[in-house]
Design a protein around this motif. Structure first.
Motif, PDB file in Angstrom:
ATOM      1  N   ARG A  32       0.836  -1.237  -0.041  1.00 42.87           N
ATOM      2  CA  ARG A  32      -0.123   0.002  -0.185  1.00 42.87           C
ATOM      3  C   ARG A  32       0.737   1.204   0.078  1.00 42.87           C
ATOM      4  O   ARG A  32       0.665   2.216  -0.599  1.00 42.87           O
ATOM      5  N   ILE A  33       1.957   1.213   0.954  1.00 43.83           N
ATOM      6  CA  ILE A  33       2.949   2.274   0.863  1.00 43.83           C
ATOM      7  C   ILE A  33       3.607   2.569  -0.447  1.00 43.83           C
ATOM      8  O   ILE A  33       3.627   3.750  -0.838  1.00 43.83           O
ATOM      9  N   ALA A  34       3.928   1.383  -1.119  1.00 44.37           N
ATOM     10  CA  ALA A  34       4.528   1.740  -2.320  1.00 44.37           C
ATOM     11  C   ALA A  34       3.498   2.013  -3.211  1.00 44.37           C
ATOM     12  O   ALA A  34       3.989   3.006  -4.273  1.00 44.37           O
ATOM     13  N   PHE A  35       2.437   1.633  -3.516  1.00 43.69           N
ATOM     14  CA  PHE A  35       1.588   2.146  -4.484  1.00 43.69           C
ATOM     15  C   PHE A  35       1.067   3.768  -4.292  1.00 43.69           C
ATOM     16  O   PHE A  35       1.150   4.491  -5.125  1.00 43.69           O
ATOM     17  N   LEU A  36       1.245   3.898  -3.127  1.00 39.26           N
ATOM     18  CA  LEU A  36       0.811   5.458  -2.558  1.00 39.26           C
ATOM     19  C   LEU A  36       2.024   6.310  -3.058  1.00 39.26           C
ATOM     20  O   LEU A  36       1.992   7.366  -3.712  1.00 39.26           O
ATOM     21  N   SER A  37       3.218   5.892  -3.006  1.00 36.52           N
ATOM     22  CA  SER A  37       4.585   6.474  -3.319  1.00 36.52           C
ATOM     23  C   SER A  37       4.538   6.941  -4.861  1.00 36.52           C
ATOM     24  O   SER A  37       4.971   7.793  -5.172  1.00 36.52           O
ATOM     25  N   ALA A  38       4.081   5.835  -5.525  1.00 36.26           N
ATOM     26  CA  ALA A  38       4.018   5.973  -6.986  1.00 36.26           C
ATOM     27  C   ALA A  38       3.126   7.001  -7.255  1.00 36.26           C
ATOM     28  O   ALA A  38       3.482   7.712  -8.208  1.00 36.26           O
ATOM     29  N   LEU A  39       1.903   6.801  -6.807  1.00 38.12           N
ATOM     30  CA  LEU A  39       0.893   7.782  -7.070  1.00 38.12           C
ATOM     31  C   LEU A  39       1.388   9.418  -6.938  1.00 38.12           C
ATOM     32  O   LEU A  39       1.328  10.226  -7.655  1.00 38.12           O
ATOM     33  N   VAL A  40       2.176   9.777  -5.720  1.00 38.60           N
ATOM     34  CA  VAL A  40       2.551  10.991  -5.331  1.00 38.60           C
ATOM     35  C   VAL A  40       3.606  11.282  -6.287  1.00 38.60           C
ATOM     36  O   VAL A  40       3.861  12.354  -6.749  1.00 38.60           O
ATOM     37  N   LEU A  41       4.798  10.249  -6.518  1.00 36.88           N
ATOM     38  CA  LEU A  41       5.773  10.786  -7.564  1.00 36.88           C
ATOM     39  C   LEU A  41       5.215  10.953  -8.972  1.00 36.88           C
ATOM     40  O   LEU A  41       5.722  12.125  -9.685  1.00 36.88           O
ATOM     41  N   GLU A  42       4.267  10.325  -9.276  1.00 32.99           N
ATOM     42  CA  GLU A  42       3.738  10.442 -10.856  1.00 32.99           C
ATOM     43  C   GLU A  42       3.163  12.121 -10.753  1.00 32.99           C
ATOM     44  O   GLU A  42       3.348  12.715 -11.410  1.00 32.99           O
ATOM     45  N   LEU A  43       2.281  12.255  -9.700  1.00 36.07           N
ATOM     46  CA  LEU A  43       1.720  13.565  -9.624  1.00 36.07           C
ATOM     47  C   LEU A  43       2.734  14.715  -9.332  1.00 36.07           C
ATOM     48  O   LEU A  43       2.557  15.585 -10.259  1.00 36.07           O
ATOM     49  N   VAL A  44       3.639  14.625  -8.587  1.00 36.66           N
ATOM     50  CA  VAL A  44       4.857  15.672  -8.484  1.00 36.66           C
ATOM     51  C   VAL A  44       5.377  15.709  -9.897  1.00 36.66           C
ATOM     52  O   VAL A  44       5.644  16.779 -10.498  1.00 36.66           O
ATOM     53  N   ALA A  45       5.910  14.679 -10.514  1.00 38.16           N
ATOM     54  CA  ALA A  45       6.319  14.893 -12.019  1.00 38.16           C
ATOM     55  C   ALA A  45       5.659  15.134 -13.077  1.00 38.16           C
ATOM     56  O   ALA A  45       5.910  16.221 -13.799  1.00 38.16           O
ATOM     57  N   THR A  46       4.219  15.129 -12.925  1.00 43.97           N
ATOM     58  CA  THR A  46       3.404  15.409 -14.030  1.00 43.97           C
ATOM     59  C   THR A  46       3.178  17.083 -13.668  1.00 43.97           C
ATOM     60  O   THR A  46       3.195  17.946 -14.867  1.00 43.97           O
TER      61      THR A  46
END
Length: 556
Positions: free
Chosen positions: A237-251
């Motif tokens: 769950r933490i890994a999926f959350l981090s992927a979402l956050v990193l994608e949002l920041v990069a976008t």
């Protein structure tokens, strides 16, 4: 716990991996150059295409860059896989060497199940670290630097925005990584506990089945496996959350560059080729950091195992023992000087002081688990005193060559182990070159001649594993024949008549009396028949040794 993305101890402990890691770094630099070259060629190609013509030079450059990136990507995977195999093999060898260096007691102290899990599943998790995370870690350094260097000359405003927003990805990744680190540690502890408990359960399965507790242990393993599953899901769950956050920041960071570039292009403040170059390179600057952040979570288990393996294999060993000296004669005087033998949860012997004179026959009695077999283990060198010492003619057995010492000792255990070989080879176990005449003599001394006569091929008859085909009494006589063949001045017998019927006991007892004649003998005994010929009787109880008279013990 080491939280760094790369552990510098790895280079010191596994020098063979340095070349592969250097090649990975070089390939990362080459990839950065190819990324910039590909974007430059594609921007020029598209700009000329919008003008109604085809730039063949830009097209050729683009094709070469794409092919080069594919080749370098394949090379990175191959080198990373080789580095992973090298590191895993080296760490497993180091762990095994550490176990050998420290001895079995250290293994018990460090939990055998944890070590088994670490050397197996734990180090296998390094594949995701080396083939996934580490190449991206290199690219997250080389590609953004190359992109910024190119954009500084093409459009310094966009380069400034990228330089300001790039640190946001590692910052957010670190914040989430701390949570993932704790979750992964919990997951690893659950896995180690599961592995250790399962190892203990398999080792004690016969006992569990006898007492009807096998099904209950199955339920325990199921609960522990469920606990590991829950811990794993929390980590995911933490890994999926981090992927979402990193994608949002990069976008959002890409949008901060793309929107001003679009506005300036409409206003004529920037050329089409430069705008295309900025739009093509900007995502490339953030992509390695996003990929490294997402793959870091997949490699967390491997990093945890790597840190533990490096820590355990670097544990200092005990001071090296002195070079073993010459063993004293087996017929010398044996002295136990305030000997204590303590294990992890119990003390087998406490402050034992006694002397066995040359040619003396000592019988040792006491309840099961009192420490009788430990007493023999000290004389055989199988057990080392926790305190005190055992000397023979004044020479400490801790400082002698144990192989040389054991050649002067004949041992008859409770259950002699026979191998799937001929009867002759089983008797010759301690003296392989014994001639047939001597073998025939010890067979008669051990009262084994009637057994040999009944076998289809005599001494050449092949026995089954564990002496299948012979009775308990016959197997015990084979052990006595081994002791006769050894012709040692010191004889140790651990309940040689245990579990024998009356007839077999009488035969074994007669052979035992012939064996100890004229030798120093220590006999662990339960049955009164073995006590009659003893010069002294020692009682072991609660780890303490007291002396009894033969008459008093016979009365008991």
């Amino acid at each position: 716990m080491n939280r760094r993305p790369f552990d510098p101890r790895l280079l010191r402990r596994v020098p063979a991996a340095r070349r592969d890691l250097a090649v990975l770094a070089a390939l990362g630099g080459l990839t950065a150059l190819l990324v910039v070259g590909q974007a430059t060629a594609l921007a020029a190609l598209l700009a000329t295409a919008f003008g109604g013509r085809l730039d063949t030079g830009a097209l050729a450059g683009f094709v070469v860059a794409v092919g080069g990136r594919a080749a370098v990507s394949w090379a990175q995977g191959a080198v990373a896989a080789r580095a992973a195999a090298t590191v895993k093999a080296a760490l497993r060898a180091d762990l095994l060497a550490t176990v050998s260096r420290h001895g079995p007691g250290w293994v018990a102290g460090q939990r055998a199940g944890q070590l088994a899990t670490l050397t197996g599943r734990g180090l296998d998790a390094l594949d995701a670290y080396f083939t996934g995370y580490l190449p991206q870690l290199v690219l997250s350094v080389t590609v953004p630097l190359a992109v910024l260097a190119r954009l500084v000359f093409a459009d310094w405003g966009s380069a400034l925005i990228i330089a300001a927003t790039l640190p946001l990805i590692p910052v957010f990744g670190a914040l989430l990584g701390w949570q993932a680190q704790a979750a992964t540690e919990r997951q690893w502890r659950r896995l180690s506990m599961l592995g250790g408990h399962f190892l203990d359960m398999v080792a004690g399965l016969p006992t569990l089945r006898v007492f009807g507790r096998a099904r209950a242990q199955t339920d325990v393993v199921r609960r522990m496996a469920d606990g590991h599953r829950v811990a794993t899901m929390r980590t995911l769950r933490i890994a999926f959350l981090s992927a979402l956050v990193l994608e949002l920041v990069a976008t959002l960071s890409v949008a901060l560059v793309a929107v001003p570039v679009g506005i300036r292009l409409l206003g004529g403040g920037i050329t089409l080729s430069t705008a295309l170059l900025v739009l093509l390179l900007t995502p490339e600057a953030y992509l390695p950091l996003r990929a490294a952040g997402s793959r870091f979570h997949a490699s967390m288990e491997g990093l945890t195992a790597l840190d533990e393996a490096l820590t355990l294999s670097a544990a200092p060993a005990a001071a090296p023992a002195a070079t073993p000296g010459t063993a004293p004669p087996g017929g010398g005087e044996i002295h136990f000087d305030n000997v204590t033998v303590a294990y992890e949860r119990t003390t087998a012997l406490r402050d034992v002081t006694l002397t066995v004179r040359p040619g003396e026959r000592i019988a040792v009695v006491g309840p099961s688990g009192a420490g009788k077999s430990t007493l023999l283990g000290l004389l055989l060198g199988f057990v080392s005193p926790t305190a005190g010492r055992v000397t023979v003619d004044g020479v400490d057995l801790a400082h002698v060559d144990l192989d040389e010492w054991r050649r002067q000792v004949a041992w008859v255990p409770q259950r002699a182990h026979l191998f799937a070989a001929s009867l002759a080879d089983n008797i010759r176990l301690g003296a392989p070159g014994t001639p047939d005449a001597a073998l025939t003599r010890v067979v008669a001394d051990a009262a084994l001649d009637d057994v040999v006569a009944a076998l289809p091929d005599g001494l050449a008859t092949t026995l089954g594993e564990r002496g299948h085909g012979l009775s308990s009494g016959q197997r015990q006589r084979v052990a006595l024949a081994r002791a006769f063949l050894r012709d040692a001045p010191l004889v140790l017998l651990d309940e040689p008549t245990a579990r024998l019927d009356t007839a077999s006991e009488a035969v074994v007892l007669a052979a035992t009396r012939r064996l100890v004649q004229g030798r120093t003998a220590v006999l662990v005994a339960h049955r009164p028949a073995l006590l009659a010929d003893a010069d002294r009787i020692l009682r072991v109880q609660d780890g303490r040794v007291t002396e009894l008279t033969p008459a008093r013990e016979a009365a008991r």
